[in-house]
Scaffold this motif. Structure first.
Motif, PDB file in Angstrom:
ATOM      1  N   ALA A   1     -19.705   6.982  -5.012  1.00 55.33           N
ATOM      2  CA  ALA A   1     -19.528   7.644  -6.292  1.00 55.33           C
ATOM      3  C   ALA A   1     -19.666   6.646  -7.434  1.00 55.33           C
ATOM      4  CB  ALA A   1     -18.169   8.338  -6.335  1.00 55.33           C
ATOM      5  N   VAL A   2     -19.264   5.402  -7.181  1.00 54.29           N
ATOM      6  CA  VAL A   2     -19.451   4.321  -8.148  1.00 54.29           C
ATOM      7  C   VAL A   2     -20.107   3.155  -7.422  1.00 54.29           C
ATOM      8  CG1 VAL A   2     -18.341   2.713  -9.730  1.00 54.29           C
ATOM      9  CG2 VAL A   2     -17.426   5.024  -9.468  1.00 54.29           C
ATOM     10  N   GLY A   3     -21.397   2.913  -7.677  1.00 53.11           N
ATOM     11  CA  GLY A   3     -22.089   1.789  -7.061  1.00 53.11           C
ATOM     12  C   GLY A   3     -22.644   2.092  -5.684  1.00 53.11           C
ATOM     13  N   SER A   4     -23.111   1.045  -5.010  1.00 50.82           N
ATOM     14  CA  SER A   4     -23.688   1.177  -3.670  1.00 50.82           C
ATOM     15  C   SER A   4     -23.122   0.094  -2.767  1.00 50.82           C
ATOM     16  CB  SER A   4     -25.216   1.059  -3.725  1.00 50.82           C
ATOM     17  OG  SER A   4     -25.607  -0.204  -4.242  1.00 50.82           O
ATOM     18  N   LEU A   5     -23.155   0.388  -1.472  1.00 48.98           N
ATOM     19  CA  LEU A   5     -22.591  -0.527  -0.485  1.00 48.98           C
ATOM     20  C   LEU A   5     -23.587  -0.752   0.635  1.00 48.98           C
ATOM     21  CD1 LEU A   5     -19.044  -0.518   0.981  1.00 48.98           C
ATOM     22  CD2 LEU A   5     -20.980  -0.230   2.541  1.00 48.98           C
ATOM     23  N   LYS A   6     -23.602  -1.982   1.156  1.00 51.35           N
ATOM     24  CA  LYS A   6     -24.455  -2.312   2.296  1.00 51.35           C
ATOM     25  C   LYS A   6     -23.667  -3.197   3.255  1.00 51.35           C
ATOM     26  CE  LYS A   6     -27.800  -5.411   2.028  1.00 51.35           C
ATOM     27  NZ  LYS A   6     -29.090  -6.079   1.718  1.00 51.35           N
ATOM     28  N   ALA A   7     -23.773  -2.896   4.544  1.00 54.49           N
ATOM     29  CA  ALA A   7     -23.148  -3.718   5.581  1.00 54.49           C
ATOM     30  C   ALA A   7     -24.222  -4.088   6.597  1.00 54.49           C
ATOM     31  CB  ALA A   7     -22.008  -2.961   6.247  1.00 54.49           C
ATOM     32  N   SER A   8     -24.385  -5.376   6.864  1.00 52.57           N
ATOM     33  CA  SER A   8     -25.434  -5.836   7.784  1.00 52.57           C
ATOM     34  C   SER A   8     -24.826  -6.703   8.878  1.00 52.57           C
ATOM     35  CB  SER A   8     -26.508  -6.611   7.031  1.00 52.57           C
ATOM     36  OG  SER A   8     -25.945  -7.691   6.306  1.00 52.57           O
ATOM     37  N   ILE A   9     -25.464  -6.694  10.050  1.00 53.32           N
ATOM     38  CA  ILE A   9     -24.980  -7.478  11.179  1.00 53.32           C
ATOM     39  C   ILE A   9     -24.972  -8.959  10.810  1.00 53.32           C
ATOM     40  CG2 ILE A   9     -27.292  -7.645  12.203  1.00 53.32           C
ATOM     41  CD1 ILE A   9     -24.080  -7.177  14.237  1.00 53.32           C
ATOM     42  N   ASP A  10     -23.839  -9.610  11.044  1.00 56.84           N
ATOM     43  CA  ASP A  10     -23.697 -11.020  10.693  1.00 56.84           C
ATOM     44  C   ASP A  10     -23.459 -11.890  11.922  1.00 56.84           C
ATOM     45  OD1 ASP A  10     -23.543 -12.957   8.487  1.00 56.84           O
ATOM     46  OD2 ASP A  10     -21.464 -13.231   9.140  1.00 56.84           O
TER      47      ASP A  10
END
Length: 256
Positions: A234-243
């Motif tokens: 709803a506010v902004g964007s999120l990204k999660a990547s394999i680390d």
């Protein structure tokens, strides 16, 4: 960080029961979280085989924490724990203990799948005591859903699969639908790997911008390891990547 685990839950849950036999003892998966252009934190999932009430279980611990500049103005220390019956793939005991800025919450849930009830205890406010809540058949928690989905074979989780679901998130039940919409070769820090592209139907407004504002890519193999997640919030964007990953049962097939 609660939203990280909620978003993961949207992808990693299926209704029903299944034996968990493709998760190695001591497996560890770490995701790097980005909020917009900021390196916001990490989420980690680890497994350990154990017994719960004399029955073989998979103990899963999920942690989430903010890092760097984000931690300076919004500190998060989240802990999730689940004891999952290895034969049925269903949770027996679940803990959510979170510290997010000034917000605190600590729930413990005991599942009774024989009569479709659960016992919820508010550990943060002991005066609230425990209460028995009517549940549904095959309900999962926010961690057990992850490993139940991964227990499905490649033939059971393929393009075109549509799965309806019920998941216990905080102190209430939520229905979701998950769709496997295609495959894609995804670039990661370890190389390129073929993935299933998955989209859940979610409620818009409070967290997400739109009904299908979330997409996730999991390895297209017997592991079904999450490689990338993108969400329009709803506010902004999120990204999660394999680390990082350790002790995965089947070799991951990366190419240059």
């Amino acid at each position: 960080m609660k939203k990280i685990f909620v978003i993961l839950t949207l992808f990693l849950f299926c209704l029903g029961t299944a034996q968990i036999d493709n998760i190695a003892n001591g497996e560890s998966i770490t995701l790097r979280i980005h909020y917009g252009f900021l390196n916001a934190g990490t989420a980690n999932l680890t497994t350990k085989t154990t017994t719960y009430q004399g029955v073989p279980h998979l103990y899963v611990k999920g942690t989430g924490a903010t890092t760097g500049a984000v931690k300076a103005f919004f500190k998060v220390e989240d802990l999730y724990e689940s004891f999952i019956n290895i034969q049925t793939g269903l949770p027996s005991f679940y803990v959510r203990n979170v510290k997010e800025g000034s917000y605190r919450q600590h729930f413990e849930t005991v599942f009774n799948h024989d009569n479709n009830t659960l016992i919820l205890t508010d550990k943060k406010t002991p005066a609230n005591g425990s209460k028995v809540i009517k549940s549904v058949k095959g309900v999962q928690d926010m961690l057990s859903c992850f490993y139940y989905l991964r227990s499905k074979s490649p033939s059971e989780l393929k393009v075109g699969t549509i799965i309806n679901m019920n998941v216990w998130i905080d102190d209430e039940m939520f229905p979701f639908q998950l769709k496997v919409v295609g495959t894609e070769n995804l670039k990661t820090k370890f190389g390129t790997i073929n993935c299933l592209k998955i989209i859940p139907s979610v409620k818009s407004g409070r967290v997400f911008k739109e009904k299908e504002g979330v997409t996730m890519w999991v390895s297209n193999d017997a592991n079904h390891i999450p490689m990338l997640l993108k969400a329009e919030l709803a506010v902004g964007s999120l990204k999660a990547s394999i680390d990082d990953y350790k002790n995965v049962k089947y070799p991951l097939k990366f190419t240059n």
